[in-house]
Structures are given as structure tokens and as C-alpha cells.
Write an enzyme that holds these catalytic residues in place. Sequence first.
Site, PDB file in Angstrom:
ATOM      1  NE  ARG A   1      -8.523 -12.296   2.839  1.00 27.82           N
ATOM      2  CZ  ARG A   1      -9.167 -11.526   1.955  1.00 27.82           C
ATOM      3  NH1 ARG A   1      -8.524 -11.056   0.894  1.00 27.82           N
ATOM      4  NH2 ARG A   1     -10.440 -11.212   2.135  1.00 27.82           N
TER       5      ARG A   1
ATOM      6  CG  HIS B   1      -1.874  -1.093   1.341  1.00 28.89           C
ATOM      7  ND1 HIS B   1      -1.775  -2.101   2.270  1.00 28.89           N
ATOM      8  CD2 HIS B   1      -2.988  -1.364   0.614  1.00 28.89           C
ATOM      9  CE1 HIS B   1      -2.790  -2.938   2.125  1.00 28.89           C
ATOM     10  NE2 HIS B   1      -3.532  -2.524   1.122  1.00 28.89           N
TER      11      HIS B   1
ATOM     12  CE  LYS C   1      -1.642 -11.082  -3.030  1.00 29.64           C
ATOM     13  NZ  LYS C   1      -2.997 -10.808  -2.596  1.00 29.64           N
TER      14      LYS C   1
END
Length: 285
Positions: A195, A45, A157
Site C-alpha cells: 500500500r 515478500h 509487519k
Amino acid sequence: MPAHPTPETQAITDLARLRETVAAWRAAGDRVVLVPTMGALHRGHLALIAHARTLGERVVASIFVNPTQFGPSEDFARYPRDAASDLALLAQAGTDAAWMPEAAAMYPPGFSSRIEVGGLTEGLCGAFRPGHFSGVATVVTKLLNQVRPDAALFGEKDFQQLQVIRRAVADLDLDVAIHGMPTIREADGLALSSRNRYLAPAERATAPKLHAVLSDIAAQARDGGETAPAIARGIAALEAAGFAVQYLAVCDAATLAPLARVDGPARVLAAAYLGKTRLIDNVAV
Ligand code: PAF
């Protein structure tokens, strides 16, 4: 790391205030760039924020764990949420505002609209996560309408998500430039993901195998041979390592149609479970 945002990153939870803030920037001639996120921020990010800063004078990151893109048995309830840490990271990265709407304001009683993108959403993750891309397309359209940025950035991604968003933006004539940014990886190849923190140590040690297998298949596909044998070997290698593979495919990079042979821009994409954690990854051919 500071526990609270520095004064430069405003945390905004009210749509009227967001619109006033963005309108003031625009009146000053600033270009506005949006980085949509679900929080639990990592270096991937932050790379998006860093690039966003090169595209405009003002950067907004949205943080919203969007309930409508999770299936009933998925991880919405346990999805990592850490607003204080996210805001500190956004401040360090030079983000002007964090747009953090409440779910009740995003989806008030009576809310009944969905954006459905056909074709692109049918295969790959779409086949295993019914309604997921409709939830993504709807929330991203709302975020774009709320912030009205000049540009918005998404990571490669989630390659299928990126293509779905590009399609929706083109089809709906949304006046925003969509930028896809390369996947950021750990040193061992594992794609960064919020995750990844679900992985037990032994799973974390196995996880980079996914990228290794996809890279091998990409190299074989680049040589122009049939993709099916390489895919079969890749699935066998992943299963031997302990993955439960949902899909592994070589697809046209724009349409995401499966390819028997590669003769143009293509992508190798996969989703696989390691224990209870679902990992996705993709590499360019
Ligand atoms: O990729 C994500 O984090 C989410 O799917 C997005 C684009 C922020 C929409 O909720």
C-alpha cells in the site's frame, strides 16, 4: 526483468493440478514451504521467499487478493494487481510454484464457512476492521489445506495477523510450522507494504515518522515507566506531522493485551492514516 515467469515458476490456477504437483514433490521426499501473499510483491515478500528456501526444497507462493478480508469501504477494488511482474519476481527469487486461485473457485456459490478467532482479534486493527481477521483466518486455513505445506511464513509487519494465524493453527490442530519474519524497511525506516504505492510524494516523506515514533515509545517502555504518557506524546507527535491515528498501543507480544508497564516481551503497535492511505507498523520492546 523478464515479462513472463521463467520455466522454474509454475503458475497454477487449478486446485487439482496444485495437489498433483505438491504430491509429486512429497513423493520425492521434498519439504514444501508456503508464502501466502496478495501479490504486488516487494522486497519484504522476497525476503520471505529467500527464508522459505532455507526451510524446504520446494517453495510455493500464493497470490490471491482475498475479498473477504476487505471491508465494504476499503481498497479491495484498487488493491494493486500485477501478475506478470509478480511472477517475474517469484521466478528470480527461485519460487517453484505460484498458486493463483480464482475468487470464484475459492468462494463458490453456497460457500458459508468462516473461521472466527476470539480474543486476539478484538482490539487494535480488529476494532477498526470488523470481519477482517475472520477473512484472513478463513483464507489462510484454506490455503494451508490446499497446499498442505510443512511450513508457512508471514511477515511481522502484520503482527496481529501473525498472532491470529498462530492461534488458529494451534486451535485447529493444523499440521504446519508457522514462521514470523522481521519487517523489511526502507532506509528511512518506513515498513515495506504494497500500500506504500498509494502515498503521494509529500505523504511518503512523512511516512517514516510512524516508525520513528514507535521506536521512541519502545525505548521509553523498555525503561520500565508507565506506557500511557509515552503513548500520548507519540499520538501528539504523529498528529502534528499530519497522521490521523486509529490506535497506538503497547501490548503483550503474545496476547496483545494492552500493558500499563512492560515487564516481558512486548510490542508497540499503531495504525494511522496519512491522507487516504492506512499505514500499520509495530516494533518490539
Ligand atoms: O498478509 C497478507 O498478504 C494477507 O493478509 C494474507 C496472509 C495473504 C491472507 O490473504
